[in-house]
Design an enzyme around this catalytic site. Structure first.
Site, PDB file in Angstrom:
ATOM      1  N   GLU A 194      -9.628 -11.842 -19.972  1.00 57.25           N
ATOM      2  CA  GLU A 194     -10.767 -12.763 -20.017  1.00 57.25           C
ATOM      3  C   GLU A 194     -11.727 -12.319 -21.118  1.00 57.25           C
ATOM      4  O   GLU A 194     -11.910 -11.129 -21.373  1.00 57.25           O
ATOM      5  CB  GLU A 194     -11.487 -12.731 -18.668  1.00 57.25           C
ATOM      6  CG  GLU A 194     -12.702 -13.633 -18.555  1.00 57.25           C
ATOM      7  CD  GLU A 194     -13.449 -13.428 -17.247  1.00 57.25           C
ATOM      8  OE1 GLU A 194     -14.160 -14.354 -16.824  1.00 57.25           O
ATOM      9  OE2 GLU A 194     -13.330 -12.333 -16.651  1.00 57.25           O
ATOM     10  N   LYS A 232     -13.908 -22.124 -16.143  1.00 58.93           N
ATOM     11  CA  LYS A 232     -14.060 -21.322 -14.939  1.00 58.93           C
ATOM     12  C   LYS A 232     -15.049 -21.957 -13.961  1.00 58.93           C
ATOM     13  O   LYS A 232     -16.194 -22.253 -14.304  1.00 58.93           O
ATOM     14  CB  LYS A 232     -14.531 -19.919 -15.333  1.00 58.93           C
ATOM     15  CG  LYS A 232     -14.611 -18.920 -14.190  1.00 58.93           C
ATOM     16  CD  LYS A 232     -15.044 -17.561 -14.749  1.00 58.93           C
ATOM     17  CE  LYS A 232     -15.153 -16.505 -13.676  1.00 58.93           C
ATOM     18  NZ  LYS A 232     -15.649 -15.212 -14.235  1.00 58.93           N
ATOM     19  N   CYS A 251     -10.484 -14.570 -13.169  1.00 61.06           N
ATOM     20  CA  CYS A 251     -11.269 -13.443 -12.675  1.00 61.06           C
ATOM     21  C   CYS A 251     -11.861 -13.678 -11.275  1.00 61.06           C
ATOM     22  O   CYS A 251     -11.159 -13.613 -10.282  1.00 61.06           O
ATOM     23  CB  CYS A 251     -12.340 -13.081 -13.695  1.00 61.06           C
ATOM     24  SG  CYS A 251     -13.017 -11.408 -13.501  1.00 61.06           S
TER      25      CYS A 251
END
Length: 262
Positions: A40, A108, A145
């Site tokens: 990431e 995200k 994540c």
């Protein structure tokens, strides 16, 4: 499906990071890999300058991604970059490239406002669920994540047909944090009978600890805390076996999860 996990420490300038990514792509091609997963935030990172992320964000047609597009012929390449949102912040954007073209993009959803950190201060959240795409003969779903802490997202992807979950990350060190990383990555694989490919950035702030977990929760590849390129093979036979002996997706009594209104 052969995969590569490209674990490295992200530098403060995009040119250095692009060079690192291109080297990992070329090494993966030599090994006959179908998919290379990168961490990431691979555009830039500096633990002494939290403002570096919006300052260095680039559009998806910028010079950083253009270099990766050119290198992606014959291989799928995935990871996360920061893309300007047009209002001084950025979207943490998970991309999948193949043959010079984006075949999947995901902004995200879950921002890391936890453990005394505030990702939402500089990052705009996504508002759409991630896609599932075909790579190397398998159905692949995207996560990023902090998303791993939210089982609804992994379940949604599994119900959309995902057999593999991709998880680029920059997992921050802290008390029991490595344990959290392992437990939740294994849990998302086992409870959905999916493979999980998790690649963490390494370096002074983040743990690395990239891994591959199979559909019965077995860690088949575990990397340490140094830069490394690891390889694993995902097997349809193992996936089919897991879903036959542990049919949780068929046995569930709950409706499919839905994204709440933004």
């Amino acid at each position: 499906m052969k995969v590569a996990l490209g674990q490295f420490a992200v530098a403060a300038d995009w040119e250095t990071n692009q060079k690192q990514c291109l080297e990992l792509i070329e090494r993966s091609k030599i090994e006959g890999v179908d998919l290379l997963l990168l961490p990431e935030g691979i555009l830039a990172r500096d633990i002494n300058d939290p403002e570096i992320m919006p300052k260095t964000a680039q559009p998806l047609d910028g010079p950083f991604m253009d270099g990766l597009k050119q290198a992606s012929h014959g291989i799928a390449v995935a990871g996360c970059v920061n893309v300007p949102d047009g209002e001084g912040r950025f979207f943490n954007t998970h991309f999948v490239l193949k043959d010079g073209t984006f075949i999947a993009l995901y902004r995200k959803l879950h921002l890391y406002d936890a453990f005394s950190m505030k990702e939402s201060r500089l990052t705009s959240p996504g508002v759409e669920l991630p896609p599932v795409v075909d790579i190397g003969g398998m159905r692949v779903g995207l996560m990023t994540c902090y998303d791993i802490r939210f089982p609804e997202l992994a379940r949604h992807l599994a119900l959309q047909g995902a057999e593999v979950l991709l998880l680029p990350a920059a997992w921050v060190r802290g008390p029991a944090k490595e344990r959290h990383w392992e437990v939740m990555t294994v849990a998302r694989a086992l409870e959905n009978t999916c493979y999980v490919i998790a690649v963490g950035e390494c370096g002074p702030r983040n743990i690395g600890a990239s891994m591959v977990v199979d559909p019965l929760g077995v860690i088949t590849l575990a990397l340490g805390e140094e830069p490394v390129l690891g390889f694993a093979t995902l097997l349809h036979e193992r996936l089919d076996h897991a879903r036959r002996v542990l049919p949780v997706l068929e046995n569930r009594r709950f409706a499919a999860p839905m994204l709440a209104d933004a």
